[in-house]
Design a protein around this motif. Structure first.
Motif, PDB file in Angstrom:
ATOM      1  N   GLU A  86      10.632  -4.036   5.213  1.00 30.49           N
ATOM      2  CA  GLU A  86      10.891  -4.717   6.423  1.00 30.49           C
ATOM      3  C   GLU A  86      12.308  -3.783   6.932  1.00 30.49           C
ATOM      4  O   GLU A  86      12.560  -3.607   8.123  1.00 30.49           O
ATOM      5  CB  GLU A  86      11.459  -5.963   6.549  1.00 30.49           C
ATOM      6  N   GLY A  87      13.282  -3.346   6.004  1.00 34.41           N
ATOM      7  CA  GLY A  87      14.374  -2.692   6.352  1.00 34.41           C
ATOM      8  C   GLY A  87      14.073  -1.319   6.322  1.00 34.41           C
ATOM      9  O   GLY A  87      14.985  -0.549   6.915  1.00 34.41           O
ATOM     10  N   GLY A  88      13.065  -0.769   6.072  1.00 34.20           N
ATOM     11  CA  GLY A  88      12.511   0.503   6.308  1.00 34.20           C
ATOM     12  C   GLY A  88      13.159   1.695   5.519  1.00 34.20           C
ATOM     13  O   GLY A  88      13.533   2.608   5.729  1.00 34.20           O
ATOM     14  N   ARG A  89      13.433   0.988   4.018  1.00 34.91           N
ATOM     15  CA  ARG A  89      14.129   1.981   3.079  1.00 34.91           C
ATOM     16  C   ARG A  89      13.870   1.683   1.724  1.00 34.91           C
ATOM     17  O   ARG A  89      13.346   0.642   1.454  1.00 34.91           O
ATOM     18  CB  ARG A  89      15.820   1.989   3.295  1.00 34.91           C
ATOM     19  N   ILE A  90      13.955   2.809   0.854  1.00 34.02           N
ATOM     20  CA  ILE A  90      13.950   2.686  -0.506  1.00 34.02           C
ATOM     21  C   ILE A  90      15.367   3.051  -1.247  1.00 34.02           C
ATOM     22  O   ILE A  90      15.916   3.812  -0.535  1.00 34.02           O
ATOM     23  CB  ILE A  90      12.761   3.339  -1.099  1.00 34.02           C
TER      24      ILE A  90
ATOM     25  N   TYR B 116       0.796  -1.202   0.034  1.00 34.70           N
ATOM     26  CA  TYR B 116      -0.118  -0.035  -0.079  1.00 34.70           C
ATOM     27  C   TYR B 116       0.688   1.226  -0.115  1.00 34.70           C
ATOM     28  O   TYR B 116       1.804   1.105   0.608  1.00 34.70           O
ATOM     29  CB  TYR B 116      -0.768  -0.075   1.205  1.00 34.70           C
ATOM     30  N   TYR B 117       0.441   2.276  -0.620  1.00 33.80           N
ATOM     31  CA  TYR B 117       1.302   3.393  -0.789  1.00 33.80           C
ATOM     32  C   TYR B 117       1.388   4.018   0.575  1.00 33.80           C
ATOM     33  O   TYR B 117       2.741   4.536   0.864  1.00 33.80           O
ATOM     34  CB  TYR B 117       0.673   4.542  -1.624  1.00 33.80           C
ATOM     35  N   ALA B 118       0.482   3.887   1.676  1.00 31.88           N
ATOM     36  CA  ALA B 118       0.559   4.180   2.802  1.00 31.88           C
ATOM     37  C   ALA B 118       1.862   3.722   3.607  1.00 31.88           C
ATOM     38  O   ALA B 118       2.393   4.396   4.353  1.00 31.88           O
ATOM     39  CB  ALA B 118      -0.652   4.073   3.751  1.00 31.88           C
ATOM     40  N   ASP B 119       2.086   2.326   3.130  1.00 32.81           N
ATOM     41  CA  ASP B 119       3.347   1.840   3.871  1.00 32.81           C
ATOM     42  C   ASP B 119       4.619   2.507   3.570  1.00 32.81           C
ATOM     43  O   ASP B 119       5.675   2.126   3.889  1.00 32.81           O
ATOM     44  CB  ASP B 119       3.411   0.189   3.351  1.00 32.81           C
ATOM     45  N   LEU B 120       4.572   3.227   2.555  1.00 31.29           N
ATOM     46  CA  LEU B 120       6.064   3.918   1.942  1.00 31.29           C
ATOM     47  C   LEU B 120       6.393   5.002   2.957  1.00 31.29           C
ATOM     48  O   LEU B 120       7.560   5.245   2.765  1.00 31.29           O
ATOM     49  CB  LEU B 120       5.816   4.487   0.432  1.00 31.29           C
ATOM     50  N   GLU B 121       5.405   5.429   3.583  1.00 30.89           N
ATOM     51  CA  GLU B 121       5.586   6.851   4.315  1.00 30.89           C
ATOM     52  C   GLU B 121       6.407   6.545   5.620  1.00 30.89           C
ATOM     53  O   GLU B 121       6.230   5.392   6.009  1.00 30.89           O
ATOM     54  CB  GLU B 121       4.323   7.488   4.851  1.00 30.89           C
ATOM     55  N   GLY B 122       7.541   7.146   5.647  1.00 32.16           N
ATOM     56  CA  GLY B 122       8.459   6.987   6.967  1.00 32.16           C
ATOM     57  C   GLY B 122       9.558   6.272   6.345  1.00 32.16           C
ATOM     58  O   GLY B 122      10.889   6.051   7.268  1.00 32.16           O
ATOM     59  N   LEU B 123       9.766   5.542   5.204  1.00 29.03           N
ATOM     60  CA  LEU B 123      10.930   4.753   4.600  1.00 29.03           C
ATOM     61  C   LEU B 123      11.903   5.826   4.202  1.00 29.03           C
ATOM     62  O   LEU B 123      11.749   6.870   3.673  1.00 29.03           O
ATOM     63  CB  LEU B 123      10.506   4.079   3.310  1.00 29.03           C
TER      64      LEU B 123
END
Length: 192
Positions: free
Chosen positions: A157-161, A100-107
């Motif tokens: 899971e790693g919290g990054r892009i 979900y796009y919302a899961d990208l926030e904070g990465l």
């Protein structure tokens, strides 16, 4: 009144439809009729909206909410955004490469060398393709294209892009400089 911890925007209420309290709703779901599948909807001011009836119209859903029984009450809702809690979205239906796009926030957005370009604070679509907003300490927010060229890998899971800063437009390609411009953008270059 309930406050959502991780709200996800699901719909925006539009104009009243008819006299019985129905409203036109722009749903941000793939299937507009699926709006009723996520449970009660919430407004930012804490009100809860239960869908009693939903049907599809041209580009919107026509919805009747519990307690909204006449045109005046329906008109008062015009422009109201409706949310659900993130945990109400079904993760088990997603493939391994879906999110979900919302899961990208904070990465955190990093390049191959590990340099950080900030964190994702929003995903936007202004009509020409999806954009990610990045914000970092002491930096102005920037928008980068959410494309395969600019975003190379998503590691929830790693919290990054992993991004390509050149393809994302965050760094200048020396070959793209106008002729006669030196390395500092205004100094004359050396003629060959």
């Amino acid at each position: 009144m309930t406050k959502l911890h991780n709200p996800i925007l699901m719909a925006t209420i539009g104009a009243a439809q008819g006299l019985r309290g129905e409203v036109r709703v722009r749903a941000y779901t793939a299937d507009p009729l699926a709006l009723g599948d996520y449970g009660n909807l919430h407004s930012k001011d804490g009100r809860i909206f239960e869908i009693l009836e939903i049907r599809e119209a041209k580009n919107v859903a026509i919805v009747r909410f519990r307690g909204i029984n006449d045109r005046n009450a329906a008109e008062a809702l015009n422009g109201l955004e409706l949310f659900i809690e993130r945990e109400n979205l079904p993760d088990d239906e997603l493939d391994d490469d879906e999110f979900y796009y919302a899961d990208l926030e904070g990465l955190e957005a990093v390049d191959e060398s590990g340099k950080s370009y900030g964190t994702v604070t929003g995903v936007f679509d202004f009509g020409a393709g999806d954009l990610l907003e990045l914000k970092g300490p002491g930096r102005r927010p920037v928008l980068i294209p959410f494309s395969e060229a600019a975003v190379l890998e998503i590691d929830l899971e790693g919290g990054r892009i992993l991004i390509d800063p050149r393809a994302a437009g965050l760094i200048e390609d020396p070959e793209d400089r106008p002729p006669g411009k030196g390395r500092r953008g205004g100094e004359p270059g050396n003629a060959p």
